[in-house]
Every structure is written in structure tokens, then in C-alpha cells.
Write an enzyme that holds these catalytic residues in place. Structure first.
Site, short mmCIF file in Angstrom:
data_model
loop_
_atom_site.label_atom_id
_atom_site.label_comp_id
_atom_site.label_asym_id
_atom_site.label_seq_id
_atom_site.Cartn_x
_atom_site.Cartn_y
_atom_site.Cartn_z
N LYS A 54 0.84 -1.21 0.00
CA LYS A 54 0.00 0.00 0.00
C LYS A 54 0.87 1.26 0.00
CE LYS A 54 -3.80 -2.45 2.24
NZ LYS A 54 -4.52 -2.81 3.46
N GLN A 98 -4.27 -1.37 9.77
CA GLN A 98 -4.33 -2.71 9.18
C GLN A 98 -4.94 -3.70 10.18
OE1 GLN A 98 -3.57 -3.36 6.00
NE2 GLN A 98 -3.98 -5.55 6.16
N ASP A 121 -10.71 3.25 4.31
CA ASP A 121 -11.08 1.83 4.30
C ASP A 121 -12.60 1.66 4.22
OD1 ASP A 121 -9.22 -0.27 4.34
OD2 ASP A 121 -8.69 0.10 6.43
N1 GUN Z 1 -7.03 -6.63 6.52
C1 GUN Z 1 -7.46 -7.37 5.47
N2 GUN Z 1 -8.04 -6.57 4.54
C2 GUN Z 1 -7.97 -5.32 5.01
C3 GUN Z 1 -8.37 -4.06 4.50
O1 GUN Z 1 -8.95 -3.93 3.41
N3 GUN Z 1 -8.10 -2.98 5.29
C4 GUN Z 1 -7.51 -3.10 6.50
N4 GUN Z 1 -7.32 -1.99 7.20
N5 GUN Z 1 -7.12 -4.25 7.00
C5 GUN Z 1 -7.34 -5.35 6.26
#
Ligand code: GUN
Length: 296
Positions: A54, A98, A121
Site C-alpha cells: 500500500k 491494518q 477503508d
Molecule cells: N485486513 C485485510 N483486509 C484489510 C483491509 O482492506 N483494510 C484493512 N485496514 N485491514 C485489512
């Protein structure tokens, strides 16, 4: 005839190309540089690799990227304090914590502490509620990527029978809610299946569009698919390592048998995965524009 492959990598690259131009325009005309801050608690290898990807993607597009890597024993109070600071930092337009978080931290409390206008998100209850009533601001990234893949594959959504396998808050529930909305990129008839569904195959075989986010390999095989259906495989299962030592990934759909029946299908890797990051970048650019009062 084997199924046509929906190339998520290629589609994500096209989206990133458009975003790159938009970011350059924002910089030149308004002096805005969209910024994303990721927060990782602990060292879960999958989470480390997602967060690294990311941040790299932000940098490649000319965005600002900030990162906090905290130890696994971080307290909820500390994390809440950090989120408060990030909420108050003007050059951070998007905040991503995350998931999963370590057990001593209540995930819901953390997600609710993020300013909804920085919640790229789309996990804050305000944004979940907005999505539910058809007033989407930040669609969650994986569902947004799935919708984009369906649209760009040329599969009609209007009136289509969509079956979603999986009811998570991150994928199953939001994608179902998005595709049922009364709007041109919705208007589908949606069924959600889960671990207590009695006859999974009876449902999946009715699907014109089958979205599989079950969380385990081979949850769906060829004989569970309607001939010609569009199949979106959201699974990411690590099954050993490749010859070069990288994690070997498979989806939730048995690709070999599904390919012989489906009309169109996403591969793993190279399907939904790259789209999730592209949508995160798009949400961050949107957050930066909204913060400045620009139209989106
Ligand atoms: N863990 C697995 N997928 C995601 C996501 O799309 N965003 C976040 N913040 N954590 C995750």
C-alpha cells in the site's frame, strides 16, 4: 471453451494511470498532495506485506505516504492517542489501521476513533451506514474493486442473480449491499450464503455472478457454477512456497474445474488483490479533494 480471464492486474494499472494524472493535476493546480497514513500493530507476515504494498503504491503515484509500525503489545490507549494525532494532521487525508489487531485491542473502538472523512477503508460505522442507505462516500476497497471488475468485464448487473459466499464485514456484507442499491452499478438480486447455509451448491448454481469470499481453498468447485457465469474469487490462501521461495497463493475457487464452466473468472493472484490497492488510492484522492471542498 475455457473461461475468459478477468485481468485485475491490468485493470488496476489502468485505474492507477488515471489516478496518477489526477494527482499531478491536484498538485499543479491546487498544491494538494494526497497523503495516506498506514498503521500496523505487530508483525503478522501477511499484514506486513499488504501494508508495504500500500505504501509503495502511494509513492509510485506521487502521493505522500506515512507509516507507523507499532509493537504487538501496544495498548489500545496508545493507539487511540496516535489516531487522534493523525486525525488532526492536515497533510494526512486517509488513515488505514491494518486488521487484524492483536487481541488486547478492541478493533471496533479503534475503527470508530478514525475521523469518518479520513476513513479510506470505509470501515467506520458512519461510512457503513452511508453505504447502506445508498449515500456511499468511501466504499470499502475490496468490494469497490469487485464491483469495478464486474463492470469492466461487461457482465450486466441490472436484474442479475448475484450470490455472495461469505458474510464478513470487510467483503461479504458490503459487496451485497453495494450491488443491491438502486443505481446503474447495482440493481442486482443478491443472496448471501455463509457457513450455516444448508445447500450451498443449490444457491451458487443459480448465480449469474458468483462472488466467493469464504476464506478457505476449494470452497467452490466447477460443478457448483452455472455455465457461463462470471466468477469473482476473493480468496487469498497461502499454501506453501513456490520454487523461488515466495508464498504460493490460491483462491477460494478451484480454478481448474471452475474455468471449464464459468464464462469469466478472476485469477488468484492477479484478480481482486491488485484492485483493492487501486481502490484505496482512489479513496485517498477522494478524501484529499473532499478535505479541500473540491467536487468529486
Ligand atoms: N485486513 C485485510 N483486509 C484489510 C483491509 O482492506 N483494510 C484493512 N485496514 N485491514 C485489512
Amino acid at each position: 471453451m475455457p473461461a475468459e480471464i478477468i485481468d485485475g492486474k491490468q485493470i488496476a494499472e489502468e485505474i492507477r494511470g488515471k489516478l496518477r494524472e489526477e494527482i499531478e493535476h491536484l498538485r499543479q493546480v491546487y498544491g494538494i498532495v494526497p497523503g495516506l497514513c498506514t498503521v500496523l500493530v505487530g508483525d503478522n507476515p501477511a499484514s506486513v506485506s499488504y501494508v508495504t504494498a500500500k505504501n509503495r503504491a502511494c509513492q509510485e503515484l506521487g502521493m505522500n505516504s506515512f507509516h507507523h509500525h507499532l509493537p504487538a503489545d501496544t495498548s489500545a490507549e496508545y493507539l487511540l492517542g496516535l489516531i487522534g494525532e493523525l486525525n488532526a494532521t492536515a497533510e494526512i487525508h486517509g488513515i488505514l489501521v491494518q486488521l487484524p489487531l492483536p487481541p488486547q485491542i478492541d478493533e471496533r473502538k479503534i475503527l470508530e476513533a478514525i475521523n469518518p472523512m479520513k476513513d479510506v477503508d470505509g470501515f467506520h460505522p458512519v461510512n457503513v451506514g452511508r453505504l447502506m442507505i445508498g449515500e456511499e462516500v468511501f466504499p470499502p476497497c475490496t468490494p469497490a474493486g469487485i464491483r469495478e471488475l464486474i463492470l469492466r468485464s461487461g457482465t450486466p448487473l441490472e436484474g442479475a442473480e448475484v450470490v455472495v459466499v461469505g458474510r464478513s464485514n470487510i467483503v461479504g456484507k458490503p459487496i451485497a449491499m453495494m450491488l443491491v442499491q438502486k443505481r446503474p452499478d447495482g440493481n442486482a438480486t443478491v443472496t448471501i450464503c455463509h457457513t450455516r447455509t444448508r445447500d450451498l451448491g443449490a444457491h451458487t448454481r443459480r448465480a449469474d455472478i458468483l462472488i466467493v469470499a469464504a476464506g478457505h481453498p476449494r470452497a467452490v468447485t466447477g460443478e457448483m457454477i452455472k455455465p457461463g457465469a462470471t466468477v469473482i474469487d476473493v480468496g487469498v490462501n497461502r499454501v506453501g512456497t513456490t520454487e523461488s521461495g515466495k508464498a504460493k497463493l490460491v483462491g477460494d475457487v478451484d480454478f481448474a474445474s471452475a474455468c471449464r464452466v464459468a464464462g469469466k473468472i478472476t485469477p488468484v493472484p492477479g484478480g481482486v488483490g491488485p484492485m483493492t490497492i487501486a481502490m484505496l488510492l482512489a479513496n485517498t484522492v477522494k478524501a484529499a479533494k473532499l478535505a479541500r471542498g473540491l467536487p468529486v
